[in-house]
Design a protein around this motif. Structure first.
Motif, mmCIF file in Angstrom:
data_model
loop_
_atom_site.group_PDB
_atom_site.id
_atom_site.type_symbol
_atom_site.label_atom_id
_atom_site.label_comp_id
_atom_site.label_asym_id
_atom_site.label_seq_id
_atom_site.Cartn_x
_atom_site.Cartn_y
_atom_site.Cartn_z
ATOM 1 N N SER A 7 0.937 -1.187 0.113
ATOM 2 C CA SER A 7 0.003 0.059 0.444
ATOM 3 C C SER A 7 0.821 1.589 -0.017
ATOM 4 C CB SER A 7 -0.683 0.119 1.608
ATOM 5 O OG SER A 7 0.133 0.018 2.160
ATOM 6 N N LYS A 9 2.602 5.171 -1.094
ATOM 7 C CA LYS A 9 1.626 5.825 -1.622
ATOM 8 C C LYS A 9 3.173 6.445 -2.679
ATOM 9 C CE LYS A 9 -0.647 7.526 2.530
ATOM 10 N NZ LYS A 9 -0.758 8.012 3.503
ATOM 11 N N CYS A 21 3.035 13.646 -7.120
ATOM 12 C CA CYS A 21 1.916 13.560 -6.107
ATOM 13 C C CYS A 21 1.652 14.911 -5.460
ATOM 14 C CB CYS A 21 3.080 13.130 -5.358
ATOM 15 S SG CYS A 21 4.942 13.221 -4.915
ATOM 16 N N GLU A 24 -0.384 15.602 -2.167
ATOM 17 C CA GLU A 24 -0.623 14.580 -0.846
ATOM 18 C C GLU A 24 0.210 14.579 0.270
ATOM 19 O OE1 GLU A 24 0.021 10.897 -4.107
ATOM 20 O OE2 GLU A 24 -1.417 11.698 -5.309
ATOM 21 N N GLY A 27 1.919 11.387 2.748
ATOM 22 C CA GLY A 27 2.516 10.870 1.430
ATOM 23 C C GLY A 27 3.643 11.793 1.175
ATOM 24 N N GLY A 81 3.222 4.201 3.644
ATOM 25 C CA GLY A 81 2.171 3.356 3.389
ATOM 26 C C GLY A 81 3.166 2.565 4.351
#
Length: 305
Positions: A7, A9, A21, A24, A27, A81
């Motif tokens: 998962s 990012k 990005c 984000e 993130g 993530g």
């Protein structure tokens, strides 16, 4: 030791230049639609174009021996993530060690972030006793910083205060970070037995602080474009202020937008003794584990002129 989750990012863009990005955070992105993130990436080429003999002069005077270090990173769960901080730090530092680049440990809240990084270095020390890291502490009140210094002592090659993280508004409000004064930083410098680093130098106000404190190392950084300060790139800041800073410290480090061996060489030609890299190493870890990190590190070291 490899990654444990799918998962991540990071979008694994062909070129990590801040365009994939935008917006984000949490993130891998930065503030103001990644403005300084993107400027950091462009800045090294801007400097080369401003002084087209920069690299040639440097190579004529100095053997190219790149000193690359992992930039301090935390927030593995919310920003990268990973399932947890421990698995992130053990995987990241193991991979950086295998890739032959210097280690850094970052700080954050809750305390498990810093403790996980320190724990990972201690684990590596069981394999090779002389492994150490640069440990960077957030600008809490000094009593809390002194407590963290004690935690860091068994692994610390350098200890620094991450002054630029005060400018991450959400973190400042969450854990009461302080805008450190010269007096406070001098007190910290006296309490440590390893070289002292001031990280996050990027404004005229920061330069004035350096002139008062005289740290062992000045670390030019805008937190990868994640802090709310002035607009600009770390490359151009370094180019403009190297000589001024060198009068008040032992050496200069820099991060921000470094993606190629040519960027590494440019930073060193501008006066940096060590070059720190964050997102490319994290992205490589997420994409392909230790093998990919080793490949990226080798590319950063391998300059052909």
């Amino acid at each position: 030791m490899e990654t444990q989750t799918n998962s991540f990012k990071c979008h694994f863009c062909p070129l990590c230049d801040g365009t994939g990005c935008i917006g984000e955070m949490p993130g891998m992105g930065g503030v103001r639609r990644n403005e300084n993130f993107r400027l950091n990436c462009d800045g090294w080429e801007v400097c080369r174009k401003a002084d087209f003999t920069l690299i040639e002069r440097f190579l004529n005077d100095t053997p190219f021996e790149p000193k690359i270090r992992l930039a301090p990173v935390t927030g593995a769960v919310e920003n990268v993530g990973f399932e947890d901080e421990q698995s992130f730090y053990y995987s990241l530092l193991f991979s950086a060690y295998k890739a032959g680049i210097g280690l850094s440990v970052g700080d954050g809240t809750p305390d498990i972030k810093l403790q996980s990084g320190i724990g990972a270095v201690k684990w590596l020390q069981k394999q090779e006793e002389n492994i150490q890291a640069a440990v960077f502490i957030k600008p809490y009140n000094n009593d809390r910083i002194f407590e963290r210094i004690e935690w860091a002592k068994p692994v610390a090659e350098f200890i620094g205060v991450d002054i630029d993280s005060y400018n991450i508004v959400t973190m400042r409000n969450l854990v009461s970070l302080e805008k450190k004064t010269a007096t406070q930083l001098k007190e910290i410098k006296k309490r440590i037995a390893v070289p002292f680093v001031i990280k996050g130098v990027f404004t005229d106000e920061d330069i004035n602080l350096i002139k008062e404190v005289h740290p062992d190392i000045v670390y030019v950084s805008n937190h990868g474009g994640r802090v709310e300060t002035r607009t600009g790139s770390t490359a151009e800041f370094l180019m403009q202020h190297t000589h001024e800073l060198q009068n008040h410290c032992g050496q200069i480090w820099v991060d921000g937008g470094i993606r190629t061996a040519e960027d590494v060489l440019t930073a060193m030609a501008l006066g940096a003794k060590e070059v720190l890299v964050g997102r490319p190493i994290i992205s490589a870890l997420c994409k392909g584990g230790t093998e990919e990190v080793c490949s990226v590190a080798e590319e950063l070291r391998h300059f052909s002129h």
